[in-house]
Design an enzyme around this catalytic site. Structure first.
Site, PDB file in Angstrom:
ATOM      1  N   GLU A 166       4.281  -5.300   9.891  1.00  0.00           N
ATOM      2  CA  GLU A 166       4.809  -5.544   8.538  1.00  0.00           C
ATOM      3  C   GLU A 166       6.028  -6.469   8.560  1.00  0.00           C
ATOM      4  O   GLU A 166       7.012  -6.268   7.864  1.00  0.00           O
ATOM      5  CB  GLU A 166       5.158  -4.223   7.861  1.00  0.00           C
ATOM      6  CG  GLU A 166       3.967  -3.295   7.703  1.00  0.00           C
ATOM      7  CD  GLU A 166       4.301  -1.993   7.034  1.00  0.00           C
ATOM      8  OE1 GLU A 166       3.468  -1.497   6.252  1.00  0.00           O
ATOM      9  OE2 GLU A 166       5.397  -1.452   7.281  1.00  0.00           O
ATOM     10  N   ASP A 172      -2.585   4.771   6.564  1.00  0.00           N
ATOM     11  CA  ASP A 172      -1.177   4.937   6.190  1.00  0.00           C
ATOM     12  C   ASP A 172      -0.978   6.134   5.265  1.00  0.00           C
ATOM     13  O   ASP A 172      -0.797   5.966   4.059  1.00  0.00           O
ATOM     14  CB  ASP A 172      -0.679   3.661   5.508  1.00  0.00           C
ATOM     15  CG  ASP A 172       0.831   3.620   5.357  1.00  0.00           C
ATOM     16  OD1 ASP A 172       1.514   4.494   5.921  1.00  0.00           O
ATOM     17  OD2 ASP A 172       1.337   2.714   4.669  1.00  0.00           O
ATOM     18  N   GLU A 206       4.729   9.635   0.158  1.00  0.00           N
ATOM     19  CA  GLU A 206       4.781   8.270  -0.369  1.00  0.00           C
ATOM     20  C   GLU A 206       3.569   7.921  -1.218  1.00  0.00           C
ATOM     21  O   GLU A 206       3.691   7.279  -2.260  1.00  0.00           O
ATOM     22  CB  GLU A 206       4.903   7.308   0.808  1.00  0.00           C
ATOM     23  CG  GLU A 206       4.822   5.843   0.471  1.00  0.00           C
ATOM     24  CD  GLU A 206       4.825   4.974   1.715  1.00  0.00           C
ATOM     25  OE1 GLU A 206       4.584   3.766   1.578  1.00  0.00           O
ATOM     26  OE2 GLU A 206       5.065   5.504   2.822  1.00  0.00           O
TER      27      GLU A 206
END
Length: 837
Positions: A297, A376, A404
């Site tokens: 990332e 993820d 998240e």
């Protein structure tokens, strides 16, 4: 007199307000007649050093017994007591003071012996930290009224590494944290006041957590400045009495500013890291080690110089090895610019492709930290195949306590069942039992290290995580890291007793809500292994399935007009199924053997494909599941409301707001996802629910004054695709209509959009009465920034119950804009009793 004042509210049945800051360590006064009332009259802590975990254990026992039993128990350090006592210390200290003790041969580092015999209690650890863990366990038993006299047992942790990863930034923010600002940083520096850090360490130690990485994996090199290294020493000092070791995340390119390079095979870079590491250990002699995110990332790493990830990890391993430190090297490495046009592209393959060729090439003090699934932290993923592929490398599992992708603690999801499903999964490496929990413990492949890394997102909010109920996840994480064989419901019951008391109705209700929460969220967010259908390009909170396709991030649905799902088969797809050991690969590669709940993870199918478990088509399952999940979320509100008076007002109201918000937002999810896939597939819902809302009045169909219609993007985030906004950012607007429904009692719901950076005001009038007034101030309540737009993140609902309505009554909603928030409205619903539109 003070004791009487403390006990009187309990005797009178008064439930006092609490802010949640003590979590499960509230040590609530025990009920009258509690069998745990009989405890020794003295505590002997076999260490007088005030920073030692054994001394801390003695103070904690004294504090807990005073609070739970109203009993003042004397504390002495060293020596021995002439009366019955609670003795806490290390085995060596006990042998010195009392003579040799038997039955401790199997005691391991951090483990404890807890023995209750003849009116005395003995709590011994192989090390000081173990003694503290035993003290916390004893207090937990007292608080749960679960002390068994005449028992003696040993409890050893299954893994040496039981850490949290705090994603705290130097500016004081917390990435993916929903419970306030950082406990460790402010304005670019380590905080001066370390009280909060010590309180957090106490909470973590009570469930066996022994290390905290205090800063974000997206690390900032300024952490290594002289001032901040000094600050690391302060934080370590604050946490040391609780046996919690400090660790830090590193920015791989930190030497670049000084050396002009960060090549891990350059001797100058190697020396630079050795030097800074030595400086840190001078301030933090017991630093746990480093956590590194590299080449993921956009983060720098060894691949920049065509070096391997093992080259990078081993550079840090060499630096910390003389100090006894370890390196946690994240396996979260992937290219975020992969080609969607390539049918064989698959982000889920990245972990294995990068790390399997390096098996056995990492130094012994390196642990590869692997997210539980290949993508993820999704609502459902298969276990990462990398766990079964690294036979000669120590591994740890990364679990996200801060949800998240799972509602960000504005939706409650009890995560232990999800984690248990992964931990108990048998990957069948070499055709032998290979459960994930046995791999990360080091047992399966005979590795020296292993463990758990949890990402809590704790902040300065009194609830720590932003939600009282969400604390069950932090508690469960610690308990499972200690012993993954524990059951989700057993952990939950212990947490509930400690947090909310032992009323059976409270226990049963919270158990029911919690155990249904993950299935409910999965149902209304994303089913059949299709991932959480959130906006992956923005806040990861509300619905936006279209955001997942046609980009380089690789969290793809491959959803078209006729078909959906990733083809991860060996013959025709990305080959991901073949990354698993043969027995598992055979199951995932064969559509007839793949479990329905992972169908779309591994197979690309028509919407008309029928499920083995229910014979529903994929598209009908989407419709049914989303309606069922949202319906469950409505019942959670009613269940929580039934606890009024059984839970203190402060925590009751705080959680009621969140359950109510979740119920409303689950309807946004339901409508958004079902509408999106109806428009994509053009296949009708057999029950004729999608897009059919007979109790709604669309805001754009009302008479507007100072309001105008607004096409919402994405279109499915608005009922009828359209909302209304004020024509000015300063002048109020009104929307009026007449009640078209029969006279009677209704729950009146208004759906609107609550944008960040604006607090609009609303008033709802029916007939000549003001039914309700409210503000669009969720940004002050939810703990995160929802969005700055009209979308699935900001769509929300307020409901006014039991309103008497006459057919033909004038309905007027007045909206006063504020900041960038133009008092947006979507619709109003008149709901007969028991109906949710």
């Amino acid at each position: 007199m003070q004791l009487l004042v403390a006990i009187l509210p309990v005797l009178l049945g008064i439930v006092l307000g609490e802010d949640g800051s003590q979590g499960w360590l509230r040590y609530a006064p025990a009920a009258k007649g509690c069998k745990s009332q009989q405890v020794p009259s003295a505590i002997v802590a076999l260490n007088s050093t005030k920073i030692s975990p054994v001394y801390t254990a003695g103070k904690e026992l004294q504090r807990g017994l005073r609070s739970i039993l109203g009993k003042a128990v004397d504390l002495t350090t060293g020596g021995r007591s002439n009366s019955s006592a609670i003795v806490v210390g290390t085995v060596d200290a006990y042998n010195t003071a009392y003579g040799s003790v038997s039955g401790v041969e199997d005691l391991e580092d951090d483990g404890y012996l807890l023995s209750t015999h003849d009116g005395s209690v003995v709590i011994l650890g192989r090390n000081q930290r173990g003694a503290l863990y035993g003290a916390f366990e004893y207090l937990s038993q007292v608080a749960r009224n679960n002390v068994t006299s005449g028992s003696s047992y040993i409890s050893n942790p299954q893994v040496p590494i039981r850490w949290t990863n705090e994603w705290d930034n130097m500016d004081g923010s917390v990435e993916r944290g929903y419970g306030g600002a950082s406990n460790f940083f402010r304005g670019g520096y380590v905080v001066d006041n370390t009280t909060r850090a010590a309180e957090y360490a106490r909470l973590l130690a009570s469930v066996g957590i022994n290390g905290v990485i205090i800063n974000n994996v997206n690390a900032n090199a300024t952490l290594l400045s002289d001032r901040n290294v000094e600050g690391l020493g302060r934080l370590a000092d604050a946490m040391r009495p609780y046996g919690v070791q400090l660790g830090i995340s590193l920015n791989f390119a930190s030497p670049n500013a000084t050396l002009g390079t960060f090549d891990p095979l350059d001797p100058k870079v190697d020396a630079w890291w050795a030097n800074i590491t030595n400086q840190i250990y001078k301030k933090v002699p017991d630093m746990a080690g480093y956590l590194v995110k590299a080449n993921s990332e956009g983060q720098p790493g060894p691949l920049t110089y065509n070096r391997t990830l093992a080259d990078g990890a081993n550079m840090f391993a060499r630096a910390v090895e003389p100090h006894g430190g370890v390196v946690m090297f994240r396996a979260f490495v992937y290219d975020n610019h992969i080609s969607y046009a390539n049918w064989t592209s698959d982000r889920a393959n990245a972990q294995l492709e990068f790390f399997q060729p390096l098996d056995g090439k990492f130094d012994e003090n390196v642990i590869v930290q692997i997210k539980y699934g290949p993508i993820d932290f999704q609502v459902r993923e298969p276990a990462s195949p990398l766990f079964a592929a690294l036979h000669n490398t120590s591994t740890a599992i990364e679990l996200q306590v801060t949800p998240e992708y799972l509602g960000q603690n504005c939706h409650f999801v009890y995560l232990a069942p999800l984690w248990k499903e992964i931990l108990d999964f048998d990957l069948r490496a070499d055709n032998k039992s290979s459960m994930v929990k046995d791999i990360v413990s080091g047992q399966r492949f005979k590795r020296p290290l292993g463990g758990y890394a949890g990402v809590p997102g704790a902040g300065t909010n009194t609830t720590w995580l932003g939600s009282h109920m969400a604390m069950s996840n932090l508690y469960a994480y610690g308990r499972l890291a200690w012993d993954a064989s524990l059951g989700s419901e057993d952990i939950l019951e212990d947490w509930t007793r400690l947090t909310f008391g032992s009323d059976q109705i409270v226990l049963d209700t919270i158990n029911d809500i919690s155990m249904k929460s993950w299935p409910a969220y999965e149902n209304y967010s994303g089913n059949l292994g299709v991932q959480t259908l959130t906006d992956i390009l923005y806040t990861h909170f509300g619905p936006n399935p279209a955001s997942q396709d046609n980009n380089g991030w690789g969290q793809w649905l491959r959803a078209g007009n006729v078909t959906i799902g990733m083809d991860r088969t060996i013959e025709n797809g990305t080959g991901n199924a073949g990354n698993y050991p043969p027995e598992i690969a055979e199951m995932y590669n064969d559509i007839d053997k793949t479990p329905d709940n992972l169908l779309l993870w591994f197979h690309h199918v028509p919407y008309t494909q029928r499920l083995k478990s229910s014979n529903e088509t994929v598209i009908q399952h989407f419709y049914n599941a989303h309606y069922a999940g949202a319906a469950s979320a409505q019942t959670f509100v009613q269940q929580w409301e039934s606890l009024k008076g059984k839970i203190d007002h402060e925590r009751f109201e705080h959680q009621l707001f969140r359950q109510t918000y979740q119920a409303g937002h689950s309807l946004v999810w339901r409508d958004s996802i079902t509408q999106y896939f109806y428009n994509l597939s053009m296949i009708d819902d057999e029950s004729d629910r999608v897009g059919n809302h007979p109790y709604r009045i669309e805001a754009e169909s009302m008479k507007l004054d100072g309001y105008k219609s607004y096409l919402v993007n994405p279109f499915h985030a608005a009922s009828g695709f359209t909302a209304i906004v004020t024509t000015s950012n300063t002048t109020a607007g009104t929307a009026t209509t007449e009640v078209p429904f029969d006279s009677g009692m209704y729950d009146v719901a208004v759906n609107y959009y609550d944008l960040f950076n604006g607090t609009s005001s609303y008033k709802l009038e029916i007939g000549n009465r003001t039914v309700g007034v409210w503000k669009g101030d969720n940004e002050k309540k939810l703990g995160h920034e929802p969005s700055r737009y009209l979308d699935g993140h900001t769509a929300t609902r307020i409901t006014f119950r039991g309103i008497a309505v006459q057919k033909g009554d004038t309905v007027r909603i007045t909206g006063q804009p504020d900041g960038i928030e133009p008092a947006p409205l979507d619709y109003i619903s008149f709901l007969p009793p028991g109906i949710v539109d």
